[in-house]
Design a protein around this motif. Sequence first.
Motif, PDB file in Angstrom:
ATOM      1  N   HIS A  12     -16.360  -5.248   3.381  1.00  0.00           N
ATOM      2  CA  HIS A  12     -14.968  -5.619   3.089  1.00  0.00           C
ATOM      3  C   HIS A  12     -14.240  -4.371   2.581  1.00  0.00           C
ATOM      4  CE1 HIS A  12     -11.464  -7.531   1.386  1.00  0.00           C
ATOM      5  NE2 HIS A  12     -11.835  -8.696   1.898  1.00  0.00           N
ATOM      6  N   PRO A  13     -13.052  -4.078   3.122  1.00  0.00           N
ATOM      7  CA  PRO A  13     -12.356  -2.825   2.748  1.00  0.00           C
ATOM      8  C   PRO A  13     -12.015  -2.687   1.259  1.00  0.00           C
ATOM      9  CG  PRO A  13     -10.975  -4.211   4.195  1.00  0.00           C
ATOM     10  CD  PRO A  13     -12.334  -4.833   4.144  1.00  0.00           C
ATOM     11  N   THR A  14     -11.784  -3.784   0.556  1.00  0.00           N
ATOM     12  CA  THR A  14     -11.435  -3.696  -0.877  1.00  0.00           C
ATOM     13  C   THR A  14     -12.553  -3.026  -1.677  1.00  0.00           C
ATOM     14  OG1 THR A  14     -10.026  -5.644  -0.718  1.00  0.00           O
ATOM     15  CG2 THR A  14     -10.729  -5.037  -2.927  1.00  0.00           C
ATOM     16  N   LEU A  15     -13.802  -3.197  -1.254  1.00  0.00           N
ATOM     17  CA  LEU A  15     -14.926  -2.611  -1.993  1.00  0.00           C
ATOM     18  C   LEU A  15     -14.953  -1.087  -1.901  1.00  0.00           C
ATOM     19  CD1 LEU A  15     -17.770  -5.145  -1.117  1.00  0.00           C
ATOM     20  CD2 LEU A  15     -16.615  -4.867  -3.325  1.00  0.00           C
ATOM     21  N   ARG A  16     -14.207  -0.514  -0.982  1.00  0.00           N
ATOM     22  CA  ARG A  16     -14.186   0.940  -0.823  1.00  0.00           C
ATOM     23  C   ARG A  16     -12.881   1.578  -1.317  1.00  0.00           C
ATOM     24  NH1 ARG A  16     -18.985   3.262  -0.791  1.00  0.00           N
ATOM     25  NH2 ARG A  16     -20.414   2.358   0.704  1.00  0.00           N
ATOM     26  N   LYS A  17     -11.999   0.758  -1.907  1.00  0.00           N
ATOM     27  CA  LYS A  17     -10.728   1.281  -2.429  1.00  0.00           C
ATOM     28  C   LYS A  17     -10.883   1.699  -3.883  1.00  0.00           C
ATOM     29  CE  LYS A  17      -7.413  -1.597   0.073  1.00  0.00           C
ATOM     30  NZ  LYS A  17      -6.747  -2.894  -0.064  1.00  0.00           N
ATOM     31  N   VAL A  18     -10.048   2.648  -4.309  1.00  0.00           N
ATOM     32  CA  VAL A  18      -9.954   2.969  -5.729  1.00  0.00           C
ATOM     33  C   VAL A  18      -8.970   1.953  -6.314  1.00  0.00           C
ATOM     34  CG1 VAL A  18      -9.219   4.681  -7.430  1.00  0.00           C
ATOM     35  CG2 VAL A  18     -10.472   5.411  -5.379  1.00  0.00           C
ATOM     36  N   ALA A  19      -9.462   1.191  -7.297  1.00  0.00           N
ATOM     37  CA  ALA A  19      -8.651   0.118  -7.893  1.00  0.00           C
ATOM     38  C   ALA A  19      -7.534   0.690  -8.767  1.00  0.00           C
ATOM     39  CB  ALA A  19      -9.552  -0.799  -8.707  1.00  0.00           C
ATOM     40  N   LYS A  20      -6.460  -0.080  -8.882  1.00  0.00           N
ATOM     41  CA  LYS A  20      -5.297   0.343  -9.678  1.00  0.00           C
ATOM     42  C   LYS A  20      -5.492   0.018 -11.158  1.00  0.00           C
ATOM     43  CE  LYS A  20      -1.683  -0.233  -6.137  1.00  0.00           C
ATOM     44  NZ  LYS A  20      -2.588  -0.016  -5.022  1.00  0.00           N
TER      45      LYS A  20
END
Length: 184
Positions: A12-20
């Motif tokens: 899932h792409p969210t797991l590879r994003k830097v969170a805000k």
Amino acid sequence: MITMDNIIREGHPTLRKVAKEVPLPASVEDRKTLENLLEYVKNSQDPEIAEKYGLRPGIGLAAPQINISKRMIAVHLRDENDELYSYALFNPKIISHSVKKSYLTSGEGCLSVDRIVPGYVPRYAKITVKGTTLDGEEITVKLKGLPAICFQHEIDHLNGVMFYDHINEENPFDEPENGVKIER
């Protein structure tokens, strides 16, 4: 209540994003999310609740794992001395760490990973984390052993890093030099 259906899986792409960063003081919605993260971890460790709702046991959970790309983590575990570490933090940050490494002899697992990934995950043996509690209090926590490993695993999620990214591909059971073995 968060269940396994709410937890996104690897790929899932969210797991590879830097969170805000979470704007503070936290909104009612962000507070509720963080409360729910902690509730999941506690519920997952209660055999009756876990069985009733089909929860995989976990000792930590980060907001990106429920597809909310914000810097929030919850941790609920006991160390080797049976001391409880139960934290729900906004914007946790590692502010210092040891040179020495540690690793779990059993390897690490993740609620977002539905497979066994063999290998040692080198982590800092000691860390100091700063974050903001649900009550809006800024705290600093010094950690070692399993709690330090758990915090690093969850903070990695906030930076789009999965635990297996740290495993040596050539030699998965390569022990970190002078590494501290943590049994679990």
